[in-house]
Every structure is written in C-alpha cells, then in structure tokens.
Design a protein around this motif. Structure first.
Motif, PDB file in Angstrom:
ATOM      1  N   SER A  21      30.752  25.318  38.845  1.00  0.00           N
ATOM      2  CA  SER A  21      31.746  24.443  39.607  1.00  0.00           C
ATOM      3  C   SER A  21      32.064  23.082  38.751  1.00  0.00           C
ATOM      4  O   SER A  21      31.585  22.364  38.792  1.00  0.00           O
ATOM      5  CB  SER A  21      31.119  24.257  40.924  1.00  0.00           C
ATOM      6  N   PHE A  55      34.495  23.557  45.373  1.00  0.00           N
ATOM      7  CA  PHE A  55      35.366  24.534  44.412  1.00  0.00           C
ATOM      8  C   PHE A  55      34.474  26.062  44.570  1.00  0.00           C
ATOM      9  O   PHE A  55      33.301  25.941  44.812  1.00  0.00           O
ATOM     10  CB  PHE A  55      35.247  24.444  43.004  1.00  0.00           C
ATOM     11  N   ARG A  56      35.090  26.968  44.967  1.00  0.00           N
ATOM     12  CA  ARG A  56      34.562  28.217  44.811  1.00  0.00           C
ATOM     13  C   ARG A  56      35.336  29.290  43.926  1.00  0.00           C
ATOM     14  O   ARG A  56      36.480  29.101  43.581  1.00  0.00           O
ATOM     15  CB  ARG A  56      34.718  28.696  46.186  1.00  0.00           C
ATOM     16  N   LEU A  57      34.719  30.169  43.344  1.00  0.00           N
ATOM     17  CA  LEU A  57      35.405  31.206  42.808  1.00  0.00           C
ATOM     18  C   LEU A  57      36.234  32.358  43.528  1.00  0.00           C
ATOM     19  O   LEU A  57      36.085  32.796  44.475  1.00  0.00           O
ATOM     20  CB  LEU A  57      34.220  32.127  42.023  1.00  0.00           C
ATOM     21  N   TRP A  62      38.389  29.192  39.386  1.00  0.00           N
ATOM     22  CA  TRP A  62      37.977  28.084  40.240  1.00  0.00           C
ATOM     23  C   TRP A  62      39.135  27.554  41.531  1.00  0.00           C
ATOM     24  O   TRP A  62      40.046  27.202  41.014  1.00  0.00           O
ATOM     25  CB  TRP A  62      37.222  26.918  39.631  1.00  0.00           C
ATOM     26  N   ALA A  79      37.780  29.638  34.991  1.00  0.00           N
ATOM     27  CA  ALA A  79      36.610  30.126  34.865  1.00  0.00           C
ATOM     28  C   ALA A  79      36.335  31.604  34.080  1.00  0.00           C
ATOM     29  O   ALA A  79      35.567  31.756  33.286  1.00  0.00           O
ATOM     30  CB  ALA A  79      35.936  30.471  36.239  1.00  0.00           C
TER      31      ALA A  79
END
Length: 205
Positions: A21, A55-57, A62, A79
């Motif tokens: 992240s 943050f997230r995938l 990201w 990412a």
C-alpha cells in the motif's frame, strides 16, 4: 551559422510501482508539498490538513483517498505494470472501476513519480472541517468502488430500516453531499492550482 540554443532537458519521471500500500508514501509526499510549494497559497483552506484514506487493490492497481487544504482527491497508483493504463501528462483519461467509468488526470511529480488523480473538489473553501473533508472522500471512494446494483441494494436497505448506515452520504450531510455530485460534472483537464510552468521540472499534484 548560429547554433540553435539547446532546449532544457526535463528530468524523466517514471511510473512508480508499489508492491505494498502506498498510503504512507502519498501522505508524506503531499505533506511535503503542503509545507513547500503550496505553503501560504491563497487557494488553501486553513481548516484542512493533509490526510489519507486507506488504499486498496482494485483491478490490479492501488486506489485510495487524499485530503489536502487545496483539493480532495482519489489517487490511483501502479501495482501491476503490465495492466497499468497510461494517460498523457496533464491529460484526462477514463478509468473503469466497479462503480463505472471515472476521469483521472496523469500527474508526473519528481518525488512521487507518475500517478493518476481524480479531483473531487478544488478549491476546498466550502468544506468546514477535516471530518467533513474525509467523509466526502470516503463516500466518493465507496461510490467508485461499489457496483451500481450493490449501491441500489444498499439504498433500498437504508430506506427499509429508516436510517442510513454509518459512512453514508445522508449520515455525513444530507444537504451538502451526494454520491454522484462529484462525478456528473464535466471533466476538467486543467492542472490544479499551483502547478509549475511547463519549463519547471514537475507537476503539482
């Protein structure tokens, strides 16, 4: 014959790839900008400070939120290089997310590298406090990352229960915030206030 003056060479800004992240990275980067390039700039709202939302995938890249005194942003960072959609510098491109297609601008910064930014609100003078600013970004992220059918189901559930669930637009401020307000405006291709000129070495996020 007079030699033509050589044009200044701009430093090359690369796409930075994050295996973990990048929340702390962008928090530090925007704090530095707030204390340098944007310090004392009239566009800044003194009631706000730099903060980030997790943050997230999403689809291999990201996605996270950033609050600054001059802008509320959703940030997209790389990412997975193989599936990273490139956008021309300072141009706006359409990025497909679970909630639909959204406009992101390419930003190339000497320190933070190349990333993509969706400006939710700039300037931020109408935002009264940090809590409201973070609620706006949180709601926007929720909208962008939730499929439309799920949003409709959530709305129906709220009406059936007679009360909004925590973090919803109604809970934050029913008279000021709307899930779609930020995404129905025409996309703006201009760079944010405080952006260096083309002869400078980077773009102000």
């Amino acid at each position: 014959m007079t030699d033509k003056a050589a044009e200044p060479v701009r430093p090359r800004v690369r796409v930075r790839v994050f295996r973990e992240s990048p929340e702390k990275f962008f928090l530090a980067g925007f704090r530095k900008i707030a204390n340098t390039r944007m310090k004392g700039v009239p566009i800044c709202n003194p009631k706000l400070h730099v903060s980030t939302l997790p943050f997230r995938l999403v689809n291999g890249q990201w996605i996270g939120g950033v609050v600054t005194p001059w802008s509320l942003l959703v940030i997209r960072a790389c990412a997975t290089p193989a599936s990273w959609e490139r956008i021309a510098e300072t141009k706006v491109g359409s990025i497909e997310l679970p909630g639909g297609d959204f406009s992101f601008m390419c930003v190339r910064d000497l320190e933070m590298g190349e990333y993509q930014s969706c400006s939710l609100l700039s300037p931020t003078w109408e935002v009264g406090d940090q809590e409201t600013a973070e609620a706006v970004v949180r709601i926007s992220l929720e909208t962008m990352l939730t499929a439309p059918d799920r949003q409709e189901a959530d709305a129906s559930g709220q009406q059936a229960c007679g009360a909004p669930r925590a973090g919803s637009a109604r809970a934050a401020d029913p008279s000021r915030l709307s899930r779609r307000d930020f995404f129905t405006r025409p996309a703006r291709s201009e760079a944010p206030a405080g952006r260096p000129s083309d002869s400078d070495s980077g773009d102000t996020p």
